[in-house]
Design a protein around this motif. Structure first.
Motif, short mmCIF file in Angstrom:
data_model
loop_
_atom_site.label_atom_id
_atom_site.label_comp_id
_atom_site.label_asym_id
_atom_site.label_seq_id
_atom_site.Cartn_x
_atom_site.Cartn_y
_atom_site.Cartn_z
N ASN A 268 -1.40 50.65 78.37
CA ASN A 268 -2.80 50.71 77.94
C ASN A 268 -2.97 51.15 76.49
O ASN A 268 -4.09 51.19 75.99
N HIS A 269 -1.86 51.47 75.83
CA HIS A 269 -1.96 51.95 74.45
C HIS A 269 -2.25 50.79 73.50
O HIS A 269 -1.69 49.70 73.65
N PRO A 270 -3.10 51.01 72.48
CA PRO A 270 -3.47 49.92 71.56
C PRO A 270 -2.30 49.28 70.82
O PRO A 270 -2.39 48.12 70.43
N SER A 271 -1.19 50.02 70.63
CA SER A 271 -0.08 49.49 69.83
C SER A 271 1.12 49.07 70.67
O SER A 271 2.20 48.85 70.12
N VAL A 272 0.93 48.95 71.98
CA VAL A 272 2.09 48.71 72.84
C VAL A 272 2.74 47.35 72.58
O VAL A 272 3.92 47.14 72.88
N ASN A 273 2.00 46.41 72.01
CA ASN A 273 2.55 45.07 71.77
C ASN A 273 3.26 44.93 70.43
O ASN A 273 3.72 43.83 70.09
N CYS A 274 3.33 46.00 69.65
CA CYS A 274 4.11 45.94 68.41
C CYS A 274 5.58 45.64 68.75
O CYS A 274 6.12 46.18 69.72
#
Length: 400
Positions: A268-274
């Protein structure tokens, strides 16, 4: 002495219980572990063992976060034995008002933040006459052979902990606390304003933010009313923890540094797809996190609002021979030194965090100096052996 400890639904606390059992038994004390999960329903073998143990004198009971002190039948039992009841808080006391108000007669409370001790003395001096500071401790590996060579470790930066969206915690608060106060402000609105104050001032602890917000609104409240606001702020306490974790992880993620996240909720973290961010298992037993920490060059810590306290993640990191990269607390600044036995960053200057982390990864000599000196300090002062001694000393003092 004959000492009762507990298992509960909190897996990490069960691990802590096992550590204390081992240390107490090394010192010749008898122990019994009561599994609170099996108090209701069919009686288990462990309950039968406890019943046999309780047929003789019990000298002390030791629990974490009040688990073992809340049930009437258990409190009556501990009082019947005149046992010293030791409660080790791993979280802020504002979450445990009912236990602080009603507990076994011979009650000893330990807090992991010196501000928490003062909180209890201020609001519960009539019901908790004995409260002491006790730092977290770490686990010393058995047969430690020096750890994995720094350059051969699998993970550059590892963070072990859960994540929830801060807004989800505030929404829960508003659903349960959305009623109007005397001046037309709803309790939900009070906690929203309090949360904003915490976001704007990273130096505020949750209880201090309650008082600041009360003053901001010009309210003149009794101490009992303030205590009620403190108890209701648990959701905000969780929300600000998650907000700070979100900020710190986002800065590192967006810097491009390799980052591994271990624990629930990181999807659910905003940067997890980095591309540089990797999620490991979402639920790993406490004991199994330790070898993962040992396989990381740097272990990240974000204090859960403990402004004058400790966290076991820092001490476990050093005992696993890794570099702890953490925001500071007053206690930590008094007992450790940035660049010598710990590495620090500032929540108010997170733009500097990537460079700090990058230097630790690149400068092997610096990293190994921090690890060596920090490891020696923690091994001398902050292990479960030390915790057992502090608890036993406290029990002995109350038994006199």
């Amino acid at each position: 002495m004959r000492i009762v400890l507990f298992y509960s639904e909190t897996e990490s606390f069960n691990f802590f219980t096992d550590q204390l059992v081992g240390e107490f038994e090394l010192r010749g004390h008898e122990t019994c572990v009561l599994d609170l999960r099996q108090l209701r329903g069919e009686r288990s073998r462990s309950y039968e063992e406890f019943a046999r143990f309780a047929s003789k004198k019990i000298d002390a009971v030791v629990c974490f976060d009040g688990m073992g002190m809340r049930e009437d039948v258990l409190m009556e039992l501990w009082d019947a034995h005149e046992a010293v009841a030791v409660d080790v808080l791993m979280d802020p006391p504002l979450r445990f008002h009912p236990t602080l108000e009603r507990h076994p007669r011979r009650y000893l409370l330990f807090c992991c933040d010196r501000e928490h001790v003062e909180y209890v003395r201020k609001y519960f001096s009539d019901t908790v006459p004995c409260v002491l500071f006790m730092p977290h401790v770490g686990v010393a590996p058995k047969g430690d052979a020096g750890g994995i060579p720094y350059g051969e470790r699998k993970y550059d930066i590892l963070f072990s902990g859960t994540y929830y969206r801060p807004e989800s915690m505030l929404s829960q608060a508003e659903k349960q606390l959305n009623f109007s106060l005397g001046d037309g402000t709803s309790l939900g609105e009070f906690y929203r304003l309090m949360y904003q104050n915490l976001k704007e001032n990273s130096g505020l602890a949750t209880d201090a933010a309650v008082l600041f917000t009360v003053g901001q609104l010009g309210w003149d409240l009794s101490q009992n009313a303030v205590k009620a606001l403190m108890r209701g702020s648990a959701y905000v306490d969780w929300a600000i923890r998650m907000y700070q974790r979100e900020r710190v992880v986002r800065v590192l993620a967006e810097s491009g540094l390799p980052l591994h996240l271990l624990g629930r909720g990181w999807e659910n973290h905003p940067s997890v797809n980095c591309k540089n961010v990797v999620r490991l298992d979402d639920r790993v037993p406490y004991a199994e996190t330790l070898p993962l920490m040992a396989d990381a060059r740097v272990n990240l810590n974000v204090f859960p609002g403990f402004k004058d306290g400790t966290h076991d993640r820092i001490f476990n990191t050093l005992l696993q021979r890794s570099v702890p990269l953490t925001d500071p607390s007053r206690w930590l600044m008094e007992n450790f030194t940035d660049g010598q036995d710990v590495a620090l960053y500032d929540l108010d200057h997170l733009e500097e965090l990537p460079a700090i982390a990058e230097r630790l990864l690149a400068d092997r000599e610096l990293a190994e100096t921090i690890i060596r000196q920090g490891h020696e300090k923690v091994l001398r002062n902050l292990t479960w052996s030390h915790c057992a001694e502090w608890v036993l000393d406290g029990i002995g003092a109350l038994k006199q």
